[in-house]
Design a protein around this motif. Structure first.
Motif, PDB file in Angstrom:
ATOM      1  N   UNK A 145       0.803  -1.224   0.000  1.00 47.61           N
ATOM      2  CA  UNK A 145       0.000   0.000   0.000  1.00 47.61           C
ATOM      3  C   UNK A 145       0.842   1.284   0.000  1.00 47.61           C
ATOM      4  N   UNK A 146       1.930   1.378   0.782  1.00 49.09           N
ATOM      5  CA  UNK A 146       2.722   2.615   0.737  1.00 49.09           C
ATOM      6  C   UNK A 146       3.285   2.912  -0.664  1.00 49.09           C
ATOM      7  N   UNK A 147       3.736   1.883  -1.369  1.00 49.61           N
ATOM      8  CA  UNK A 147       4.259   2.084  -2.728  1.00 49.61           C
ATOM      9  C   UNK A 147       3.143   2.489  -3.686  1.00 49.61           C
ATOM     10  N   UNK A 148       1.968   1.890  -3.525  1.00 45.59           N
ATOM     11  CA  UNK A 148       0.828   2.246  -4.378  1.00 45.59           C
ATOM     12  C   UNK A 148       0.422   3.703  -4.145  1.00 45.59           C
ATOM     13  N   UNK A 149       0.407   4.134  -2.888  1.00 44.77           N
ATOM     14  CA  UNK A 149       0.072   5.524  -2.579  1.00 44.77           C
ATOM     15  C   UNK A 149       1.118   6.480  -3.143  1.00 44.77           C
ATOM     16  N   UNK A 150       2.380   6.116  -3.039  1.00 46.10           N
ATOM     17  CA  UNK A 150       3.464   6.939  -3.598  1.00 46.10           C
ATOM     18  C   UNK A 150       3.326   7.052  -5.115  1.00 46.10           C
ATOM     19  N   UNK A 151       2.964   5.952  -5.758  1.00 49.08           N
ATOM     20  CA  UNK A 151       2.759   5.974  -7.209  1.00 49.08           C
ATOM     21  C   UNK A 151       1.635   6.933  -7.576  1.00 49.08           C
ATOM     22  N   UNK A 152       0.532   6.852  -6.852  1.00 48.17           N
ATOM     23  CA  UNK A 152      -0.584   7.766  -7.118  1.00 48.17           C
ATOM     24  C   UNK A 152      -0.162   9.218  -6.920  1.00 48.17           C
ATOM     25  N   UNK A 153       0.568   9.471  -5.853  1.00 49.57           N
ATOM     26  CA  UNK A 153       1.035  10.838  -5.594  1.00 49.57           C
ATOM     27  C   UNK A 153       1.942  11.333  -6.725  1.00 49.57           C
ATOM     28  N   UNK A 154       2.796  10.459  -7.238  1.00 50.96           N
ATOM     29  CA  UNK A 154       3.725  10.868  -8.298  1.00 50.96           C
ATOM     30  C   UNK A 154       3.014  11.074  -9.626  1.00 50.96           C
ATOM     31  N   UNK A 155       1.885  10.409  -9.836  1.00 47.92           N
ATOM     32  CA  UNK A 155       1.124  10.582 -11.072  1.00 47.92           C
ATOM     33  C   UNK A 155       0.356  11.898 -11.101  1.00 47.92           C
ATOM     34  N   UNK A 156       0.172  12.497  -9.941  1.00 49.81           N
ATOM     35  CA  UNK A 156      -0.467  13.812  -9.840  1.00 49.81           C
ATOM     36  C   UNK A 156      -1.825  13.873 -10.534  1.00 49.81           C
ATOM     37  N   UNK A 210      -3.658  10.949  -0.086  1.00 45.07           N
ATOM     38  CA  UNK A 210      -3.706   9.496   0.060  1.00 45.07           C
ATOM     39  C   UNK A 210      -3.202   9.127   1.451  1.00 45.07           C
ATOM     40  N   UNK A 211      -3.705   8.026   1.947  1.00 42.55           N
ATOM     41  CA  UNK A 211      -3.284   7.507   3.245  1.00 42.55           C
ATOM     42  C   UNK A 211      -3.134   6.003   3.094  1.00 42.55           C
ATOM     43  N   UNK A 212      -1.934   5.493   3.423  1.00 39.94           N
ATOM     44  CA  UNK A 212      -1.653   4.076   3.200  1.00 39.94           C
ATOM     45  C   UNK A 212      -1.416   3.330   4.501  1.00 39.94           C
ATOM     46  N   UNK A 213      -2.000   2.144   4.568  1.00 37.85           N
ATOM     47  CA  UNK A 213      -1.703   1.208   5.634  1.00 37.85           C
ATOM     48  C   UNK A 213      -0.791   0.133   5.065  1.00 37.85           C
ATOM     49  N   UNK A 214      -0.999  -1.105   5.493  1.00 37.10           N
ATOM     50  CA  UNK A 214      -0.191  -2.214   5.004  1.00 37.10           C
ATOM     51  C   UNK A 214      -0.686  -2.709   3.648  1.00 37.10           C
ATOM     52  N   UNK A 215      -2.008  -2.920   3.552  1.00 32.44           N
ATOM     53  CA  UNK A 215      -2.573  -3.432   2.303  1.00 32.44           C
ATOM     54  C   UNK A 215      -3.787  -2.628   1.829  1.00 32.44           C
ATOM     55  N   UNK A 216      -3.950  -1.427   2.348  1.00 35.21           N
ATOM     56  CA  UNK A 216      -5.089  -0.593   1.994  1.00 35.21           C
ATOM     57  C   UNK A 216      -4.646   0.854   1.810  1.00 35.21           C
ATOM     58  N   UNK A 217      -5.172   1.479   0.753  1.00 31.83           N
ATOM     59  CA  UNK A 217      -4.927   2.902   0.517  1.00 31.83           C
ATOM     60  C   UNK A 217      -6.272   3.603   0.487  1.00 31.83           C
ATOM     61  N   UNK A 218      -6.400   4.663   1.277  1.00 28.57           N
ATOM     62  CA  UNK A 218      -7.573   5.525   1.223  1.00 28.57           C
ATOM     63  C   UNK A 218      -7.202   6.759   0.423  1.00 28.57           C
ATOM     64  N   UNK A 219      -8.065   7.131  -0.496  1.00 27.91           N
ATOM     65  CA  UNK A 219      -7.849   8.314  -1.323  1.00 27.91           C
ATOM     66  C   UNK A 219      -9.052   9.224  -1.128  1.00 27.91           C
ATOM     67  N   UNK A 220      -8.786  10.488  -0.876  1.00 27.77           N
ATOM     68  CA  UNK A 220      -9.848  11.471  -0.771  1.00 27.77           C
ATOM     69  C   UNK A 220      -9.837  12.313  -2.041  1.00 27.77           C
ATOM     70  N   UNK A 221     -10.983  12.342  -2.738  1.00 26.29           N
ATOM     71  CA  UNK A 221     -11.115  13.145  -3.954  1.00 26.29           C
ATOM     72  C   UNK A 221     -11.833  14.457  -3.623  1.00 26.29           C
ATOM     73  N   UNK A 222     -11.665  15.441  -4.475  1.00 27.49           N
ATOM     74  CA  UNK A 222     -12.287  16.758  -4.257  1.00 27.49           C
ATOM     75  C   UNK A 222     -13.803  16.698  -4.338  1.00 27.49           C
ATOM     76  N   UNK A 223     -14.320  15.891  -5.261  1.00 18.91           N
ATOM     77  CA  UNK A 223     -15.771  15.775  -5.409  1.00 18.91           C
ATOM     78  C   UNK A 223     -16.104  14.407  -6.005  1.00 18.91           C
ATOM     79  N   UNK A 224     -17.389  14.115  -6.086  1.00 22.62           N
ATOM     80  CA  UNK A 224     -17.803  12.791  -6.553  1.00 22.62           C
ATOM     81  C   UNK A 224     -17.501  12.579  -8.036  1.00 22.62           C
ATOM     82  N   UNK A 225     -17.524  13.637  -8.827  1.00 23.87           N
ATOM     83  CA  UNK A 225     -17.181  13.503 -10.252  1.00 23.87           C
ATOM     84  C   UNK A 225     -15.714  13.122 -10.407  1.00 23.87           C
ATOM     85  N   UNK A 226     -14.831  13.773  -9.635  1.00 22.94           N
ATOM     86  CA  UNK A 226     -13.410  13.409  -9.652  1.00 22.94           C
ATOM     87  C   UNK A 226     -13.234  11.958  -9.226  1.00 22.94           C
ATOM     88  N   UNK A 227     -14.017  11.537  -8.248  1.00 16.10           N
ATOM     89  CA  UNK A 227     -13.933  10.159  -7.765  1.00 16.10           C
ATOM     90  C   UNK A 227     -14.192   9.176  -8.893  1.00 16.10           C
TER      91      UNK A 227
END
Length: 150
Positions: free
Chosen positions: A102-113, A120-137
């Motif tokens: 999960x930390x590597x996956x979150x880092x990848x998402x952050x680098x993709x901008x 993003x918030x990463x645990x061991x096997x889970x990443x939570x992502x907060x989007x600005x709005x539901x359309x962005x989601x």
């Protein structure tokens, strides 16, 4: 000629939001370059151009430094090979990864901008992502599914 064409490509994508190879070829032709789409495709690879999301939710070509490109490619590879599930509720997106990834996956998402990701918030096997709005989601989930071939 190639050096001049590459310089013009960089200039064009810094000034305009170029979304497709054909659009880039048309821009080059309007600047006096006799070019084919195949040549544009090779130039894009050689220049290591990437596609980033613009403010309209579409993609455009952008430059990246060689070091960033190398790291980004590695992270995207890790992301694609370790994310096994994606789902969303409202503005929250949940990624499930193989254990410890999960930390590597979150880092990848952050680098993709991706546009629309607040954080993003990463645990061991889970990443939570907060989007600005539901359309962005919705857009982000579609992109992630496309990346992981779901």
């Amino acid at each position: 000629m190639k050096i001049a064409r590459h310089a013009k490509i960089i200039e064009i994508i810094q000034v305009k939001e170029v979304e497709t190879q054909e659009q880039l070829a048309e821009e080059l032709r309007s600047k006096g370059f006799d070019i084919t789409q195949a040549t544009v495709s090779r130039d894009i690879k050689e220049l290591k151009l990437i596609k980033v999301m613009n403010s309209h939710g579409t993609h455009k070509y952008a430059t990246t430094s060689p070091e960033d490109s190398f790291l980004s490619n590695k992270l995207v590879n890790i992301f694609c090979q370790t994310v096994i599930y994606v789902d969303n509720v409202d503005k929250f997106i949940v990624l499930k990864t193989i254990s410890g990834a999960a930390p590597a996956a979150a880092e990848a998402l952050d680098s993709l901008k991706f546009n629309g990701i607040v954080g993003t918030l990463a645990g061991d096997n889970t990443v939570f992502i907060l989007a600005r709005n539901e359309e962005d989601t919705k857009v982000i989930v579609q992109k992630i599914k496309k990346m992981i071939n779901v």
